[in-house]
Motif scaffolding. Sequence first.
Motif, mmCIF file in Angstrom:
data_model
loop_
_atom_site.group_PDB
_atom_site.id
_atom_site.type_symbol
_atom_site.label_atom_id
_atom_site.label_comp_id
_atom_site.label_asym_id
_atom_site.label_seq_id
_atom_site.Cartn_x
_atom_site.Cartn_y
_atom_site.Cartn_z
ATOM 1 N N GLU A 149 -2.717 0.917 -20.269
ATOM 2 C CA GLU A 149 -1.925 1.086 -21.487
ATOM 3 C C GLU A 149 -0.651 0.246 -21.456
ATOM 4 O O GLU A 149 -0.262 -0.345 -22.452
ATOM 5 N N ASP A 150 0.012 0.216 -20.295
ATOM 6 C CA ASP A 150 1.275 -0.492 -20.173
ATOM 7 C C ASP A 150 1.627 -0.686 -18.701
ATOM 8 O O ASP A 150 0.885 -0.250 -17.813
ATOM 9 N N LYS A 151 2.767 -1.308 -18.456
ATOM 10 C CA LYS A 151 3.222 -1.573 -17.088
ATOM 11 C C LYS A 151 3.444 -0.262 -16.334
ATOM 12 O O LYS A 151 3.116 -0.159 -15.149
ATOM 13 N N ARG A 152 3.973 0.737 -17.008
ATOM 14 C CA ARG A 152 4.215 2.035 -16.386
ATOM 15 C C ARG A 152 2.905 2.616 -15.841
ATOM 16 O O ARG A 152 2.860 3.109 -14.713
ATOM 17 N N SER A 153 1.830 2.545 -16.607
ATOM 18 C CA SER A 153 0.550 3.096 -16.149
ATOM 19 C C SER A 153 0.003 2.308 -14.955
ATOM 20 O O SER A 153 -0.642 2.879 -14.071
ATOM 21 N N ILE A 154 0.284 1.024 -14.910
ATOM 22 C CA ILE A 154 -0.116 0.219 -13.744
ATOM 23 C C ILE A 154 0.644 0.704 -12.511
ATOM 24 O O ILE A 154 0.060 0.892 -11.439
ATOM 25 N N MET A 155 1.932 0.936 -12.667
ATOM 26 C CA MET A 155 2.731 1.409 -11.532
ATOM 27 C C MET A 155 2.280 2.796 -11.073
ATOM 28 O O MET A 155 2.186 3.061 -9.871
ATOM 29 N N ILE A 156 1.982 3.678 -12.022
ATOM 30 C CA ILE A 156 1.508 5.027 -11.674
ATOM 31 C C ILE A 156 0.207 4.940 -10.885
ATOM 32 O O ILE A 156 0.043 5.589 -9.841
ATOM 33 N N GLN A 157 -0.735 4.119 -11.369
ATOM 34 C CA GLN A 157 -2.014 4.009 -10.664
ATOM 35 C C GLN A 157 -1.874 3.314 -9.310
ATOM 36 O O GLN A 157 -2.616 3.600 -8.378
ATOM 37 N N THR A 158 -0.897 2.429 -9.190
ATOM 38 C CA THR A 158 -0.636 1.797 -7.900
ATOM 39 C C THR A 158 -0.134 2.840 -6.909
ATOM 40 O O THR A 158 -0.543 2.866 -5.746
ATOM 41 N N ILE A 159 0.732 3.727 -7.376
ATOM 42 C CA ILE A 159 1.233 4.817 -6.535
ATOM 43 C C ILE A 159 0.087 5.746 -6.135
ATOM 44 O O ILE A 159 -0.043 6.135 -4.971
ATOM 45 N N ARG B 128 -9.792 -3.704 -12.888
ATOM 46 C CA ARG B 128 -8.745 -2.720 -12.596
ATOM 47 C C ARG B 128 -8.172 -2.953 -11.192
ATOM 48 O O ARG B 128 -6.961 -2.992 -10.998
ATOM 49 N N VAL B 129 -9.045 -3.136 -10.215
ATOM 50 C CA VAL B 129 -8.615 -3.373 -8.837
ATOM 51 C C VAL B 129 -7.860 -4.696 -8.741
ATOM 52 O O VAL B 129 -6.808 -4.769 -8.086
ATOM 53 N N ARG B 130 -8.356 -5.729 -9.392
ATOM 54 C CA ARG B 130 -7.667 -7.035 -9.384
ATOM 55 C C ARG B 130 -6.266 -6.907 -9.969
ATOM 56 O O ARG B 130 -5.300 -7.469 -9.435
ATOM 57 N N ILE B 131 -6.153 -6.162 -11.070
ATOM 58 C CA ILE B 131 -4.846 -5.977 -11.714
ATOM 59 C C ILE B 131 -3.905 -5.222 -10.786
ATOM 60 O O ILE B 131 -2.742 -5.619 -10.607
ATOM 61 N N LEU B 132 -4.381 -4.150 -10.174
ATOM 62 C CA LEU B 132 -3.536 -3.370 -9.276
ATOM 63 C C LEU B 132 -3.103 -4.183 -8.056
ATOM 64 O O LEU B 132 -1.938 -4.128 -7.640
ATOM 65 N N ASP B 133 -4.028 -4.952 -7.496
ATOM 66 C CA ASP B 133 -3.688 -5.795 -6.345
ATOM 67 C C ASP B 133 -2.638 -6.835 -6.724
ATOM 68 O O ASP B 133 -1.672 -7.051 -5.991
ATOM 69 N N GLU B 134 -2.827 -7.453 -7.866
ATOM 70 C CA GLU B 134 -1.895 -8.500 -8.283
ATOM 71 C C GLU B 134 -0.550 -7.909 -8.682
ATOM 72 O O GLU B 134 0.498 -8.492 -8.395
ATOM 73 N N ALA B 135 -0.556 -6.752 -9.303
ATOM 74 C CA ALA B 135 0.709 -6.091 -9.662
ATOM 75 C C ALA B 135 1.498 -5.774 -8.394
ATOM 76 O O ALA B 135 2.725 -5.966 -8.352
ATOM 77 N N ALA B 136 0.818 -5.313 -7.342
ATOM 78 C CA ALA B 136 1.492 -5.026 -6.071
ATOM 79 C C ALA B 136 2.070 -6.308 -5.478
ATOM 80 O O ALA B 136 3.194 -6.313 -4.960
ATOM 81 N N ARG B 137 1.325 -7.396 -5.567
ATOM 82 C CA ARG B 137 1.815 -8.683 -5.050
ATOM 83 C C ARG B 137 3.044 -9.147 -5.836
ATOM 84 O O ARG B 137 4.046 -9.575 -5.265
ATOM 85 N N LEU B 138 2.978 -9.031 -7.157
ATOM 86 C CA LEU B 138 4.112 -9.430 -7.988
ATOM 87 C C LEU B 138 5.321 -8.532 -7.750
ATOM 88 O O LEU B 138 6.467 -9.002 -7.772
ATOM 89 N N PHE B 139 5.079 -7.266 -7.533
ATOM 90 C CA PHE B 139 6.170 -6.345 -7.224
ATOM 91 C C PHE B 139 6.894 -6.804 -5.960
ATOM 92 O O PHE B 139 8.120 -6.752 -5.881
ATOM 93 N N ASP B 140 6.131 -7.295 -4.988
ATOM 94 C CA ASP B 140 6.730 -7.815 -3.759
ATOM 95 C C ASP B 140 7.627 -9.009 -4.029
ATOM 96 O O ASP B 140 8.718 -9.107 -3.486
#
Length: 192
Positions: free
Chosen positions: A49-59, A10-22
Amino acid sequence: MKTGASDELRVRILDEAARLFDSKGIKFTMDDLARSLAVSKKTIYTVFEDKRSIMIQTIDRFFDDALTAEEAILEDKSLTTIEQLRLIIGSVPERYTQNDLRQLYVLKEKYPSVYRHWQHCRENYWLGVQDLLCKGIKEGVVRDVKLPIFKTMFQSTIETFFQDDVLIKNQISYRDALVEVASILVDGIIAR
């Protein structure tokens, strides 16, 4: 999957999603994320569940870190109330100092529910700022300002950052923009 392994993923996904968002803004895909992590999309979907849930948890993670930083600032007795205000209003959690938060402006149009979540979290964060302003007024170091006006000025400024790409066009980092906003607002409310 074991809980520990699931939390780590979960942490790896959130970290990488933040990097990709950049690097790609909200245009990053779940395929991009899976490729970057060297896992299958199916593996990601076991955690989110989806990209939206990744963004919510990143926030959520961003604001959890912001609240932790706020607590540390408030507990630092070497800081004056004015210094605490400047730091709290103008800070970005350490984990996100390298992130290009200027791109958050696109959330409003493309992911309105995620943007509303950001606004809700920002509103909760405001409560700490409001308490500190009240403390400063009580101490006499902050003039007796109308808190709803101060809040509107601050949040309207942040909102403007999200309505267009003013920071990107002017090559100003989100962090630098917040520091400048904090300085302007706080210097304007210091009791003389």
